[in-house]
Scaffold this motif. Structure first.
Motif, mmCIF file in Angstrom:
data_model
loop_
_atom_site.group_PDB
_atom_site.id
_atom_site.type_symbol
_atom_site.label_atom_id
_atom_site.label_comp_id
_atom_site.label_asym_id
_atom_site.label_seq_id
_atom_site.Cartn_x
_atom_site.Cartn_y
_atom_site.Cartn_z
ATOM 1 N N ALA A 1 -14.324 -21.710 -16.575
ATOM 2 C CA ALA A 1 -12.964 -20.778 -16.705
ATOM 3 C C ALA A 1 -12.972 -19.847 -18.079
ATOM 4 O O ALA A 1 -12.448 -18.723 -17.996
ATOM 5 N N PRO A 2 -13.298 -20.704 -19.366
ATOM 6 C CA PRO A 2 -13.024 -19.498 -20.442
ATOM 7 C C PRO A 2 -13.944 -18.275 -20.379
ATOM 8 O O PRO A 2 -13.521 -17.297 -21.255
ATOM 9 N N ARG A 3 -14.958 -18.297 -19.556
ATOM 10 C CA ARG A 3 -15.922 -16.889 -19.604
ATOM 11 C C ARG A 3 -14.856 -16.033 -18.697
ATOM 12 O O ARG A 3 -14.933 -14.759 -19.150
ATOM 13 N N ARG A 4 -14.474 -16.390 -17.596
ATOM 14 C CA ARG A 4 -13.557 -15.281 -16.722
ATOM 15 C C ARG A 4 -12.500 -15.942 -15.979
ATOM 16 O O ARG A 4 -12.467 -16.380 -15.065
ATOM 17 N N PRO A 5 -11.394 -16.083 -16.851
ATOM 18 C CA PRO A 5 -10.261 -17.014 -16.389
ATOM 19 C C PRO A 5 -9.543 -16.267 -15.236
ATOM 20 O O PRO A 5 -9.476 -17.399 -14.300
ATOM 21 N N PHE A 6 -9.417 -15.300 -14.850
ATOM 22 C CA PHE A 6 -8.744 -14.828 -13.849
ATOM 23 C C PHE A 6 -9.555 -14.817 -12.732
ATOM 24 O O PHE A 6 -9.024 -15.236 -11.314
ATOM 25 N N ASP A 7 -11.019 -14.514 -12.584
ATOM 26 C CA ASP A 7 -11.695 -14.716 -11.512
ATOM 27 C C ASP A 7 -12.011 -16.428 -11.069
ATOM 28 O O ASP A 7 -12.130 -16.632 -10.017
ATOM 29 N N ALA A 8 -11.987 -17.102 -12.078
ATOM 30 C CA ALA A 8 -12.132 -18.505 -12.065
ATOM 31 C C ALA A 8 -11.008 -19.095 -11.469
ATOM 32 O O ALA A 8 -11.017 -19.992 -10.281
ATOM 33 N N ALA A 9 -9.429 -18.484 -11.650
ATOM 34 C CA ALA A 9 -8.574 -19.087 -10.762
ATOM 35 C C ALA A 9 -8.553 -18.723 -9.488
ATOM 36 O O ALA A 9 -8.302 -19.359 -8.575
ATOM 37 N N LEU A 10 -8.847 -17.356 -9.327
ATOM 38 C CA LEU A 10 -9.008 -16.944 -7.720
ATOM 39 C C LEU A 10 -9.896 -17.710 -6.921
ATOM 40 O O LEU A 10 -10.083 -18.083 -5.847
ATOM 41 N N ALA A 11 -11.243 -17.817 -7.797
ATOM 42 C CA ALA A 11 -12.236 -18.582 -7.189
ATOM 43 C C ALA A 11 -11.728 -20.098 -6.712
ATOM 44 O O ALA A 11 -12.175 -20.559 -5.711
ATOM 45 N N ALA A 12 -11.107 -20.513 -7.484
ATOM 46 C CA ALA A 12 -10.761 -22.114 -7.441
ATOM 47 C C ALA A 12 -9.517 -22.106 -6.377
ATOM 48 O O ALA A 12 -9.758 -23.311 -5.425
ATOM 49 N N ALA A 13 -8.840 -21.309 -6.265
ATOM 50 C CA ALA A 13 -7.913 -21.283 -5.198
ATOM 51 C C ALA A 13 -8.419 -21.024 -4.013
ATOM 52 O O ALA A 13 -8.476 -21.708 -2.851
ATOM 53 N N THR A 14 -9.507 -20.383 -3.915
ATOM 54 C CA THR A 14 -10.379 -19.991 -2.581
ATOM 55 C C THR A 14 -11.008 -21.549 -2.409
ATOM 56 O O THR A 14 -11.093 -21.979 -0.964
ATOM 57 N N ALA A 15 -11.761 -21.879 -3.311
ATOM 58 C CA ALA A 15 -12.531 -23.359 -2.832
ATOM 59 C C ALA A 15 -11.272 -24.297 -2.483
ATOM 60 O O ALA A 15 -11.685 -24.972 -1.726
ATOM 61 N N VAL A 16 -9.954 -24.596 -3.232
ATOM 62 C CA VAL A 16 -9.098 -25.476 -2.519
ATOM 63 C C VAL A 16 -8.876 -25.212 -1.273
ATOM 64 O O VAL A 16 -8.803 -26.098 -0.446
ATOM 65 N N ALA A 17 -8.805 -23.969 -0.828
ATOM 66 C CA ALA A 17 -8.086 -23.539 0.570
ATOM 67 C C ALA A 17 -9.323 -23.959 1.460
ATOM 68 O O ALA A 17 -9.246 -24.362 2.611
ATOM 69 N N ALA A 18 -10.440 -23.370 1.165
ATOM 70 C CA ALA A 18 -11.593 -23.709 1.915
ATOM 71 C C ALA A 18 -11.798 -25.327 2.215
ATOM 72 O O ALA A 18 -12.454 -25.561 3.593
ATOM 73 N N ASN A 19 -11.749 -25.815 1.101
ATOM 74 C CA ASN A 19 -11.682 -27.490 1.344
ATOM 75 C C ASN A 19 -10.791 -28.158 2.056
ATOM 76 O O ASN A 19 -10.939 -28.942 2.805
#
Length: 386
Positions: free
Chosen positions: A52-70
């Motif tokens: 996440a420290p590399r691209r925090p905003f993108d990481a947050a959206l990708a994590a939300a997508t991963a949680v929803a998909a899971n």
């Protein structure tokens, strides 16, 4: 993706404690019942938390997508996850989402951080409704799981911890950036002052000599033959010093010597080039470091320049450079009287200021003023430190 914050090595050095903690949580969940079905989604969210420290905003959206998909996968397979920590998220997902929240609050612009946090909260809350309920499936009679208020309070506490951590480090980063900017500004100011002293003490010295000899040649045409070689020599020396300063600024001349190993000869050279009636006394029983010798030369040089610019009817200038008890003593005194007209090239008032700063930077003492019997004197005492 191109990094905007941390390089990979720096990222790994900084994030390894979090990675180890998340691996520990993942290992515990794999041992639980039905843990394998939730593992892929949990691994993705944990990996995004580490990166996440590399691209925090993108990481947050990708994590939300991963949680929803899971959550959708678990619903489709009708598999309840291992014991959830809060809402429908398991321990590893909860820890990863908290870490991402803290990072995005710390590093992202506030509007983007707010959007990311809202999305993560919405997805975490929605997972409770989408995923099969662990408590009702595996604890039908004994325990029905935490109630709605417990879920809300627990989530609020974890959210406050994440937001508080992010805001704390955001404030620390801001303070650190302010301190760095102040240090850079101070260093730049020191460099400008050092360059100003060099320009004033060295270049102005040679240019003043050129102007004085040119004026003498104008006033007495027969003296032009003697004045022109002196002007040419002063001009060449001024160009040499200017090239040295430019080389120092470029970093290509940082190790070039600025004073020879024989300070006495260097002082004699400065006195001879001044073209003034100087009575020189040099007593150097011990060697003087080149860095200190350079400052001694600049003091003598600037003092002689001041005598030429600001005094008239000078019959003698006494120059003394000596060492005693580990201290270099410099004395430059003239017997002239103040000029009634403006000095050659004007007077910026920086000569004495520059000399005083140079001496004080070396831990010495400096004084300058009118002599009791007429004239002007400059005194300096510089400790020999090496």
């Amino acid at each position: 993706m191109e990094s905007t914050h941390l390089g990979w090595r720096t990222l790994l050095r900084r994030q390894w404690p979090l990675a180890c903690a998340l691996l520990f949580f993942l290992g515990g969940e794999v041992l639980g019942e039905a843990g394998w079905w939730q593992l892929p989604g949990s691994v993705v969210v944990c990996a995004l938390a580490v990166l996440a420290p590399r691209r925090p905003f993108d990481a947050a959206l990708a994590a939300a997508t991963a949680v929803a998909a899971n959550s959708v996968v678990l619903r489709v397979l009708d598999v309840a996850p291992v014991v959830p920590a809060i809402s429908g998220l398991v321990v590893s997902e909860t820890a990863a989402v908290m870490a991402i929240t803290a990072v995005v609050v710390r590093q992202a612009p506030l509007p983007r951080a707010a959007v990311a946090v809202v999305v993560l909260i919405a997805v975490a809350a929605g997972s409770q409704a989408v995923r099969p309920d662990y408590w009702s499936r595996y604890w039908p009679d004994d325990y029905s799981g935490p109630g709605p208020w417990q879920q809300v309070v627990g989530g609020a506490v974890l959210l406050a911890l994440s937001l508080g951590t992010g805001l704390y480090f955001r404030a620390r980063d801001r303070e650190r950036a302010t301190a760095v900017r102040a240090e850079v500004a101070a260093a730049q100011h020191a460099e400008r002052m050092a360059l100003a002293r060099e320009l004033h003490d060295v270049i102005a010295h040679y240019v003043t000599g050129m102007v004085v000899h040119a004026q003498a040649a104008q006033a007495v045409p027969s003296a032009a033959g003697e004045a022109l070689p002196i002007i040419v020599r002063s001009g060449n020396e001024a160009l040499t010093e200017m090239r040295r300063l430019v080389g120092t600024l470029r970093g290509t001349d940082a190790d070039a010597p600025t004073a020879s190993s024989d300070l006495a000869d260097d002082v004699r050279g400065v006195v001879e080039r001044s073209g003034q009636p100087v009575r020189l006394h040099v007593d150097l029983p011990v060697s003087v470091p080149p860095s200190l010798g350079r400052s001694v030369l600049r003091l003598v040089q600037e003092s002689l320049t001041n005598a030429r610019k600001h005094a008239e009817a000078v019959s003698a200038v006494d120059v003394s450079v000596s060492v005693s008890d580990g201290v270099v003593h410099v004395l430059v005194a003239d017997d002239g009287r103040p000029r009634k007209a403006a000095p050659v090239g004007g007077s910026g008032g920086y000569g004495l200021v520059g000399m005083r700063e140079r001496v004080e930077l070396l831990g010495g003492r400096f004084s300058a003023g009118a002599r009791a019997g007429g004239g002007w004197e400059v005194r300096a005492a510089l400790p020999v430190t090496g």
